[in-house]
Motif scaffolding. Structure first.
Motif, PDB file in Angstrom:
ATOM      1  N   PHE A   8     102.259  98.481   4.912  1.00  0.00           N
ATOM      2  CA  PHE A   8     103.347  98.513   3.939  1.00  0.00           C
ATOM      3  C   PHE A   8     104.491  97.686   4.507  1.00  0.00           C
ATOM      4  CE2 PHE A   8     107.286 100.561   2.316  1.00  0.00           C
ATOM      5  CZ  PHE A   8     107.121 100.242   0.973  1.00  0.00           C
ATOM      6  N   ALA A   9     104.950  96.673   3.736  1.00  0.00           N
ATOM      7  CA  ALA A   9     105.997  95.775   4.227  1.00  0.00           C
ATOM      8  C   ALA A   9     106.808  95.263   3.042  1.00  0.00           C
ATOM      9  CB  ALA A   9     105.370  94.620   5.005  1.00  0.00           C
ATOM     10  N   ARG A  10     107.613  94.207   3.295  1.00  0.00           N
ATOM     11  CA  ARG A  10     108.423  93.579   2.257  1.00  0.00           C
ATOM     12  C   ARG A  10     108.008  92.125   2.101  1.00  0.00           C
ATOM     13  NH1 ARG A  10     111.981  96.777  -0.916  1.00  0.00           N
ATOM     14  NH2 ARG A  10     112.362  98.656   0.298  1.00  0.00           N
ATOM     15  N   ASP A  11     107.989  91.659   0.853  1.00  0.00           N
ATOM     16  CA  ASP A  11     107.695  90.258   0.602  1.00  0.00           C
ATOM     17  C   ASP A  11     108.855  89.400   1.108  1.00  0.00           C
ATOM     18  OD1 ASP A  11     106.096  88.113  -0.830  1.00  0.00           O
ATOM     19  OD2 ASP A  11     108.035  87.918  -1.828  1.00  0.00           O
ATOM     20  N   ALA A  12     108.544  88.347   1.851  1.00  0.00           N
ATOM     21  CA  ALA A  12     109.578  87.528   2.484  1.00  0.00           C
ATOM     22  C   ALA A  12     110.426  86.775   1.472  1.00  0.00           C
ATOM     23  CB  ALA A  12     108.927  86.536   3.446  1.00  0.00           C
ATOM     24  N   VAL A  13     109.874  86.479   0.286  1.00  0.00           N
ATOM     25  CA  VAL A  13     110.611  85.692  -0.703  1.00  0.00           C
ATOM     26  C   VAL A  13     111.375  86.583  -1.677  1.00  0.00           C
ATOM     27  CG1 VAL A  13     110.400  84.011  -2.569  1.00  0.00           C
ATOM     28  CG2 VAL A  13     108.987  83.793  -0.519  1.00  0.00           C
ATOM     29  N   SER A  14     110.665  87.516  -2.325  1.00  0.00           N
ATOM     30  CA  SER A  14     111.290  88.331  -3.370  1.00  0.00           C
ATOM     31  C   SER A  14     111.933  89.599  -2.842  1.00  0.00           C
ATOM     32  CB  SER A  14     110.242  88.715  -4.416  1.00  0.00           C
ATOM     33  OG  SER A  14     109.292  89.611  -3.853  1.00  0.00           O
ATOM     34  N   ILE A  35      99.205  94.112  -2.957  1.00  0.00           N
ATOM     35  CA  ILE A  35      99.814  94.734  -4.132  1.00  0.00           C
ATOM     36  C   ILE A  35     101.326  94.572  -4.025  1.00  0.00           C
ATOM     37  CG2 ILE A  35      99.986  96.811  -5.536  1.00  0.00           C
ATOM     38  CD1 ILE A  35      97.530  97.895  -4.106  1.00  0.00           C
ATOM     39  N   LEU A  36     101.893  93.734  -4.890  1.00  0.00           N
ATOM     40  CA  LEU A  36     103.338  93.519  -4.940  1.00  0.00           C
ATOM     41  C   LEU A  36     103.918  94.489  -5.964  1.00  0.00           C
ATOM     42  CD1 LEU A  36     105.693  91.653  -3.952  1.00  0.00           C
ATOM     43  CD2 LEU A  36     105.276  90.288  -6.002  1.00  0.00           C
ATOM     44  N   ILE A  37     104.936  95.267  -5.569  1.00  0.00           N
ATOM     45  CA  ILE A  37     105.454  96.352  -6.404  1.00  0.00           C
ATOM     46  C   ILE A  37     106.896  96.057  -6.791  1.00  0.00           C
ATOM     47  CG2 ILE A  37     105.906  98.835  -6.518  1.00  0.00           C
ATOM     48  CD1 ILE A  37     103.816  99.060  -4.174  1.00  0.00           C
ATOM     49  N   SER A  38     107.172  96.051  -8.088  1.00  0.00           N
ATOM     50  CA  SER A  38     108.536  95.837  -8.560  1.00  0.00           C
ATOM     51  C   SER A  38     109.306  97.153  -8.523  1.00  0.00           C
ATOM     52  CB  SER A  38     108.529  95.288  -9.986  1.00  0.00           C
ATOM     53  OG  SER A  38     109.849  95.260 -10.514  1.00  0.00           O
TER      54      SER A  38
END
Length: 508
Positions: free
Chosen positions: A56-62, A74-77
């Motif tokens: 579980f981490a953070r997307d570097a761009v968004s 899995i990218l979660i908004s």
């Protein structure tokens, strides 16, 4: 003297802990902390990742949260109720929330997005019995000491039907009745996986499942319903029949806001999107229908009837293989071209296959053609065929006229272009092998019916109704069975390639 006591009730902000939740996954059974809020169950994303040996981490761009499970991203908004699995959008009923150092995921994330990422069904088990609202007649209580299982809710929608499939234990004791413009299902035990869907207009407008109650809001096009009970696993199928069902088409990519941190930049896809292992929904589009007869052949043969007959057999073959088939129509009704792909998108199909029958000025033309989308046609014949099919559907292309919009439209359409070409080649191979029809090749053309598809999409011209020999074959049930089998084998080959990326792909 009368004394007044004023009690001020303050709203409880955040999530309330209620205990543990048992989750049955293809990787085994896991237990997670759960909380409740907004009438649903929530679990912590980091704990879910740890239990399933993911990250579980953070997307570097968004800066959006990212779960990586079984090799799938899995990218979660946290701004809208959506998530994407390897680039494929999944709609949720609730927006994931960050609270107390956790990203809390709603229950529908587990049963929809997580199921696709893990390549199989995920089931939630209640930690305690749920109190039931009353309806006419007594209801059986849950067995002592037994945990009540969540009942899954699956929805499929076409232009003339909506099919709701409930899966779980105890459905044989469920009650179903119509209350005005609603159908209500009440479980004797267990509870529904919470589901809220805005469907559209016509037969079914809304679906709401919460606790032990499922409510289906019926529209003006609803005519009747039928039920079917199945076993192994236990299922209750509710088929709503009617007319003029429509679903809202999703906004085009040029209308969608850029994600946070992206500064509005559009990324050019350098390769086809990676699909998930849960390759299980096929949208089948029987061409034409209703007032649009399509091509006409000898002895009163009409293209719209032949495409529906083949599509019905194709759907049956896919269901026997354990796949879910969604037809854009199941009867002789008119369906606008852009609603056909809107239905495929709504049903979150993995493939879209539009079935047609060819026709030519000369009776000598014969064989099979398979098309995928392109603004530029392969040749004059492909261009003329696309013009004819588009005119029959009475809908103009949705492509923007020019400038930046045209560039963005191109990017949106090319996101699946490589996979569409490979699917077309696979189908063409099967027709050549199993049917012995002339290989007229894989072609490109600007078919409106393929434009809005958010998945690999092809149009198959099975054979020529203008050719007396092929027209005779098309009218025969045996030949229709062969066509359905060829399409099924092509889908299974394509599915195998997704599940095993090392398999050689057909070259378009």
């Amino acid at each position: 003297m009368r004394r007044w006591v004023c009690t001020i009730l303050l709203p409880v902000v955040g999530l309330v802990p209620v205990g543990a939740l048992e989750l049955k996954t293809p990787a085994g059974t896991i237990t997670l902390r759960q909380r409740t809020a907004e009438g649903t169950t929530w679990v912590c994303a980091s704990q879910l990742a740890e239990a399933l040996h993911g990250t579980f981490a953070r997307d570097a761009v968004s800066a959006y949260p990212v779960l990586t499970l079984s090799g799938h991203r899995i990218l979660i908004s946290t701004a809208t109720p959506v998530a994407s699995i390897d680039g494929n959008l999944i709609h949720l009923s609730h927006i994931p929330k960050e609270n107390g150092g956790c990203l809390w995921l709603p229950e529908e994330f587990l049963t929809s997005a997580l199921s696709k990422a893990l390549g199989g069904g995920v089931r939630v088990v209640d930690s305690a019995p749920t109190e039931r609202p009353s309806m006419s007649g007594p209801l059986a209580a849950p067995a002592e000491g037994r945990m009540a299982e969540r009942v899954g809710v699956d929805l499929a929608v076409g232009a003339d039907y909506a099919r709701v499939t409930l899966t779980g234990e105890g459905l044989s004791h469920a009650q179903l009745r119509q209350e005005g413009q609603e159908l209500v299902v009440l479980l004797a035990r267990g509870s529904f996986a919470e589901t809220h869907r805005e469907v559209g207009k016509g037969i079914l407008e809304k679906l709401n499942a919460q606790g032990a109650t499922l409510r289906l809001a019926l529209g003006a096009g609803f005519e009747r319903f039928e039920t079917l009970k199945l076993l192994k696993p236990e299922r209750l199928v509710i088929l709503l029949k009617g007319k003029e069902q429509t679903v809202a088409a999703p906004p085009s990519p040029i209308q969608q806001p850029a994600p946070p941190g992206g500064e509005g930049a559009t990324q050019v896809p350098s390769a086809p999107p990676v699909r998930t292992q849960a390759f299980d929904v096929i949208a089948i589009d029987p061409g034409h229908g209703g007032t649009d007869t399509g091509a006409l052949g000898p002895d009163g043969l009409e293209e719209k009837d032949l495409t529906l007959a083949i599509a019905t057999k194709f759907a049956s073959d896919l269901e026997k293989q354990g796949l879910k088939a969604v037809l854009t129509r199941t009867s002789d009704v008119t369906v606008p071209l852009q609603q056909r792909t809107a239905l495929a998108n709504f049903n979150q199909a993995d493939l879209f296959i539009s079935i047609h029958i060819n026709s030519a000025p000369t009776a000598k033309a014969h064989g099979t053609e398979t098309y995928y989308l392109s603004k530029q046609a392969t040749d004059l014949w492909s261009s003329q065929l696309a013009d004819k099919e588009n005119a029959a559907g009475g809908t103009e292309s949705s492509a923007p006229a020019g400038g930046l919009n045209l560039v963005l439209w191109d990017l949106a359409q090319t996101s699946h272009i490589v996979e569409s070409a490979a699917l077309a080649e696979t189908i063409q191979d099967e027709f050549n092998t199993l049917l012995g029809t002339q290989n007229r090749g894989v072609r490109q053309a600007p078919f409106v019916v393929l434009e809005g598809a958010q998945m690999p999409a092809v149009l198959v011209e099975v054979a020529f109704l203008s050719n007396p020999s092929e027209a005779k074959k098309l009218s025969e049930s045996t030949f229709q069975d062969q066509v359905a089998n060829a399409l099924t084998q092509a889908v299974l080959r394509f599915k195998a390639r997704y599940e095993n990326p090392n398999l050689a792909a057909p070259q378009p």
